[in-house]
Design a protein around this motif. Structure first.
Motif, short mmCIF file in Angstrom:
data_model
loop_
_atom_site.label_atom_id
_atom_site.label_comp_id
_atom_site.label_asym_id
_atom_site.label_seq_id
_atom_site.Cartn_x
_atom_site.Cartn_y
_atom_site.Cartn_z
N VAL A 3 26.22 54.84 30.30
CA VAL A 3 24.91 55.08 30.90
C VAL A 3 24.10 53.79 30.83
O VAL A 3 24.12 53.08 29.83
N ARG A 5 21.74 51.11 30.13
CA ARG A 5 20.83 50.96 28.98
C ARG A 5 19.90 49.77 29.14
O ARG A 5 19.11 49.48 28.26
N LEU A 43 23.64 62.64 33.57
CA LEU A 43 23.43 61.59 32.59
C LEU A 43 22.73 60.40 33.23
O LEU A 43 21.95 59.70 32.60
N ARG A 49 16.11 60.43 31.47
CA ARG A 49 17.30 60.37 30.61
C ARG A 49 17.30 61.47 29.55
O ARG A 49 17.52 61.23 28.37
N TYR A 51 19.40 63.89 29.54
CA TYR A 51 20.78 64.34 29.30
C TYR A 51 21.56 63.26 28.58
O TYR A 51 21.45 62.08 28.89
N ASP A 52 22.35 63.68 27.63
CA ASP A 52 23.17 62.73 26.87
C ASP A 52 24.45 63.41 26.40
O ASP A 52 24.54 64.65 26.44
N ASN A 54 27.03 64.44 23.40
CA ASN A 54 27.10 64.56 21.94
C ASN A 54 28.44 64.01 21.46
O ASN A 54 29.25 63.54 22.25
#
Ligand SMILES: Cc1cc2nc3c(=O)[nH]c(=O)nc-3n(C[C@H](O)[C@H](O)[C@H](O)COP(=O)(O)OP(=O)(O)OC[C@H]3O[C@@H](n4cnc5c(N)ncnc54)[C@H](O)[C@@H]3O)c2cc1C
Ligand code: SF4
Lengths: 98, 435
Positions: A3, A5, A43, A49, A51-52, A54
């Motif tokens: 993703v 950054r 994502l 942002r 959504y991520d 785990n």
């Protein structure tokens, strides 16, 4: 799944005003073992942002920074991947300028 | 439960909802308006250009106290590649008129003011109230709403759905489809604060004069989308939006796109040194005429963005929202004053009136545009901007190359990139969709 950054969304969201309805998230991700392409798309597509992944490589949502734009609904609701609604009246993002 | 019965319930206090509630309240109808935000406007995002004419029809003296930013004297269109822009700028002293035609506004502030006018006209406005469902009778007729506030229903003769682009209620009740990824754009936007004088110097403005810039090209990375930069009094609204389907397809992130736009050498100097005070995101209906759903039914009408009434080509939405809200209200009032029931048949008047207005005429004019733009996004948003920029550069650089050769090489670059058939095809399709 990498993703982007380079831009810190957290910093952007920091200047917004929110009234978080603690313990009552307005968006939920359906339980899954392996995320669908739609879920994975979130994502990146979510402008806050929220959504991520785990540690089990499943998609999670944290709605605290949500701007209620509806993008994830458009992508993820038809497949049943997410349940989407608005926060309770008065809660959620509060735009000063909009 | 609110025991009272209302003539009309309006869901949403955005541009469409306020126009509808105001129009009906002014005519003496008993109106309840429900808004989920803390105040009207707290959930709303716009560029934002306000078109005076449509507001004037609702509040003729709005210039006296509406929170307006700048009246527009200049419009710029930019076609951008990564390092340059080719611009068409129109500036006219004629726009420095007493009753200006277009203004920049700040939506959260404007909606609040608009809502105060709705209250003054006598409507009951309840904020911090999310409508969760439409109440329907056994025949599927809409008879009211349910909210998250008090259990029980609130009843009315008619419900005006002014709930904006996401339109949860209408889609939940299956009155229309939920928006699709290729029919809505996601826009992200920031508010950049700078001293007034700095803005005026950078945009070449005197006093309350304003400028807006619409930009397209490689900034959207081949996706169907546009950027905008609007000068307000003490801040600059800057944003970019692209089709959700394109974000999904490319995996690009909205914030990275916004940041690239901000770093563009034509944009960066305009916002240099600014303080960002808000980051917002919102959808814009982009499906055009063909995406307009059924607009009325038994006990309900739908207006504004919820009805996909948005002219993406001209970047007009709020004025279509205000106008559809007003027209729906007028149709409802006509039915009521003739003592007609709020049935599908009688509410069809709304559609007939809308057909005669600029709203549906404009939408119809561009009915083929969305498809053209979406299926040719690579050409329109990547290839052509690059070619145009290169052509301009070739034309402007003085380097001893004879002009005929320059023209030839420019033409060749176009043909190489798109082929003759491609070029004619694009021009033809564009002309036909624009017609
Ligand atoms: C980035 C951007 C730039 C734009 N720029 C321009 C521009 O320059 N000029 C222009 O004319 N248009 C522009 N538009 C389009 C314009 O903003 C919209 O067309 C217009 O706001 C639509 O008005 P509306 O009343 O239909 O919806 P909205 O303004 O979205 O209002 C809907 C309201 O309903 C409320 N609501 C929704 N669901 C519920 C519920 N269940 N219960 C209670 N309340 C609810 C919401 O909180 C909101 O207040 C832009 C849009 C965006 C996103
Ligand atoms: S509504 Fe928008 S901001 Fe909120 S989680 Fe979904 S995509 Fe993200």
């Amino acid at each position: 799944m990498k993703v982007e950054r380079s831009v810190r969304v957290e910093d952007k969201l920091f200047c917004n005003r929110y009234l978080v309805d603690a313990g009552r998230p307005h968006i939920k991700v359906r339980a899954h073992t392996k995320p669908s392409p739609q879920l994975l798309a979130l994502l990146k597509a979510c402008p806050a942002r929220c959504y991520d992944l785990n540690d089990k490589e499943q998609v999670e949502v944290t709605v605290d920074g949500c701007m209620e734009c509806g993008t994830c609904r458009v992508i993820g609701e038809p497949t049943g991947d997410i349940e989407w609604g608005y926060p309770r009246g008065g809660y959620g993002v509060l735009f000063k300028f909009g | 439960m609110i025991e009272e019965r209302f003539d009309a319930i309006v869901v949403g206090a955005g541009m469409a909802g306020n126009a509808a509630a105001l129009t009906m309240a002014k005519k003496g109808m008993k109106v309840l308006q429900l808004e989920r935000g803390e105040y009207a406007g707290s959930k709303n995002v716009q560029g934002a250009i306000l078109y005076a004419d449509m507001l004037e029809k609702l509040i003729p003296e709005f210039r006296e106290d509406a929170p307006l930013e700048r009246h527009l004297v200049e419009q710029r269109f930019w076609i951008m590649d990564n390092r340059s822009h080719v611009g068409l700028h129109y500036r006219s002293e004629d726009f420095n008129e007493e009753r200006a035609n277009r203004y920049t506004i700040i939506r959260a502030q404007f909606d609040r003011w608009f809502s105060s006018k709705v209250r003054e006209a006598g409507a009951t406005v309840l904020c911090e109230t999310t409508v969760t469902d439409l109440a329907q009778d056994a025949y599927g007729r809409v008879i009211g709403v349910r909210t998250d506030r008090q259990d029980g229903e609130i009843h009315a003769d008619v419900v005006v759905l002014a709930e904006g682009v996401s339109g949860l209620l209408g889609t939940r009740a299956r009155l229309r489809e939920r928006p699709k990824p290729n029919k809505v754009a996601l826009a992200v936007k920031e508010m950049h604060f700078l001293p007034r004088e700095t803005i005026e110097a950078r945009f070449n403005l005197n006093g309350d004069e304003g400028v807006v810039i619409e930009a397209a090209g490689t900034i959207s990375g081949g996706m169907t989308g546009m950027g905008f930069i609007y000068a307000n009094k003490e801040c600059i609204s800057l944003g970019i939006g692209c089709l959700v389907a394109d974000f999904q397809r490319t995996g690009r992130t909205p914030y990275e796109l916004l940041d690239r736009f901000k770093r563009h050498p034509s944009v960066a100097p305009l916002i240099e040194g600014s303080e960002v005070k808000e980051y917002a995101a919102h959808l814009i209906p982009e499906g055009g005429y063909k995406a307009i759903p059924q607009l009325y039914g038994d006990g309900w009408v739908v207006v504004g963005d919820a009805a996909q009434l948005n002219n993406a080509i001209h970047r007009e939405g709020s004025n279509l929202a205000m106008t559809s809200g007003r027209i729906a209200a007028e149709a409802i009032f006509q039915a009521k004053s003739r003592r007609l029931a709020m049935t599908k048949e009688n509410l069809a008047l709304y559609k007939r009136m809308l057909d005669r207005s600029f709203v549906l005429k404009d939408m119809k004019k561009y009915k083929d545009m969305p498809r053209l733009m979406h299926t040719n996004s690579q050409n329109f948003f990547l290839t052509y901007p690059q070619l145009i920029s290169k052509a301009m550069q070739t034309y402007l650089r003085v380097d001893g190359t004879p002009k005929t050769e320059k023209q030839k090489s420019t033409l060749k670059s176009f043909v190489n990139a798109r082929s003759w058939i491609g070029l004619f095809g694009d021009a033809f399709r564009f002309a036909r969709a624009w017609r």
